[in-house]
Design an enzyme around this catalytic site. Structure first.
Site, PDB file in Angstrom:
ATOM      1  N   GLY A 180      -6.232   3.249 -11.232  1.00  0.00           N
ATOM      2  CA  GLY A 180      -7.553   2.230 -11.800  1.00  0.00           C
ATOM      3  C   GLY A 180      -8.866   2.487 -10.859  1.00  0.00           C
ATOM      4  CB  SER A 181     -11.640  -0.016 -10.074  1.00  0.00           C
ATOM      5  OG  SER A 181     -11.820  -0.265 -11.805  1.00  0.00           O
ATOM      6  CB  THR A 182      -8.252   2.298  -5.929  1.00  0.00           C
ATOM      7  OG1 THR A 182      -7.135   2.932  -6.681  1.00  0.00           O
ATOM      8  CG2 THR A 182      -7.856   0.701  -5.816  1.00  0.00           C
ATOM      9  CE  LYS A 184     -14.257   2.288 -11.541  1.00  0.00           C
ATOM     10  NZ  LYS A 184     -14.539   0.872 -12.170  1.00  0.00           N
TER      11      LYS A 184
END
Length: 325
Positions: A180-182, A184
């Site tokens: 997921g957003s980790t 980024k």
């Protein structure tokens, strides 16, 4: 099926597994035909690390990966074996001391179990790669599998394997999940390595259409990434904006993102810790739309929790990845 081999194996006192002076696994006298039995004082808390040692089902975790030391057959113990032979002392295994910090392990275990989570926690010391905690829940009591009663062992094995969600896998190193957003953080590192600055502007739109598709990708709860038409890379990361990072991924291209991910250890053969660690991967990225989805840690991207911890630890360590152990 040679019982004498089993009797000989259990006639030798297996070495301890400990952390910061706390015993996690030890062998105790039984008085039965198999002289020693494995005991785990805080079994469920540390089973992710110690694993189990069983008459019927072999072993897992440290019990398996460090078996040669624990059973006394490792070459490093040759001098002691020779001394035992000369002095007539009962042979015993070597001890294994872990990097685990019991206070950190307990905190991780309680944070997971108090909420009935199925998940994992890994804590690393960024400067060295030392694993301070590795918890996976739901968990199990390895003492049940260490029993010398075959019926008790079989009943426990059946119960553990039938559990839903499963209790035996070590989710921290043997299972992979969409990060997921980790992810980024990898995008941001790749951007900073390739001409972007914290003030570089990206879209602030609440949703965008993935390139060459009719598929919409939106930010969490459909919110815009700030008040203007664009947002800086710094703000987009702080707000974890999907649309901005999907755009950034398309601008960087697959090769740059893959190269940065590999620099963090993704897609390479992970080192044993000493247990085997499942490899993390970006998966296939056949087109730009797939790259935009991968850039927010979705689609076919799969990381172990340990890999995700390594990425953050590398950033905390000034950009140097330390091999975990």
């Amino acid at each position: 099926n040679n019982k004498r081999t089993l009797v000989a194996e259990y006639s030798r006192q297996r070495g301890q597994i400990s952390a910061a002076g706390q015993v996690l696994a030890q062998s105790v006298e039984t008085g039965d035909r198999l002289r020693f039995q494995r005991e785990y004082p805080d079994g469920p808390v540390y089973s992710t690390v110690t694993g189990f040692y069983s008459v019927l089902y072999s072993g897992s975790g440290i019990e398996r990966s460090m078996d040669e030391v624990l059973n006394g057959n490792d070459d490093r113990l040759f001098a002691r074996r020779l001394s035992d032979l000369i002095t007539g002392r009962d042979p015993s295994g070597g001890s294994v001391v872990l990097t685990i910090d019991p206070a950190v392990q307990q905190a991780a275990y309680e944070a997971l179990t108090s909420r009935n989570y199925a998940g994992a926690v890994v804590a690393l010391r960024p400067q060295t790669g030392q694993i301070l905690a590795m918890a996976s829940t739901p968990t199990y009591d390895p003492n049940k599998l260490a029993s010398h009663n075959s019926e008790d062992q079989t009943a426990a094995w059946t119960k553990f394997n039938d559990a839903d969600p499963p209790v035996l896998p070590n989710r921290a190193i043997s299972e992979t999940y969409p990060p997921g957003s980790t992810f980024k953080l990898i995008d941001t590192a790749a951007a900073l390595q390739n001409g972007f600055t914290p003030d570089s502007q990206l879209t602030a739109a609440s949703e965008i259409t993935l390139q060459d598709t009719a598929t919409q990708l939106e930010n969490f709860a459909g919110t815009a990434c700030g008040t203007g038409p664009t947002a800086s890379l710094r703000d987009a990361l702080a707000r974890s904006c999907n649309t901005a990072f999907a755009e950034l991924g398309a601008q960087l291209g697959e090769d740059k993102i893959r190269a940065q991910a590999e620099a963090f250890g993704v897609g390479t053969e992970p080192p044993a810790i000493p247990m085997t660690v499942a490899p993390s991967t970006l998966g296939d990225i056949p087109d730009t739309a797939s790259l935009q989805q991968s850039a927010i840690g979705q689609r076919d991207v799969r990381f172990t929790p340990l890999q995700n911890a390594m990425i953050v630890a590398a950033i905390a360590n000034g950009g140097q990845v330390m091999a975990p152990y």
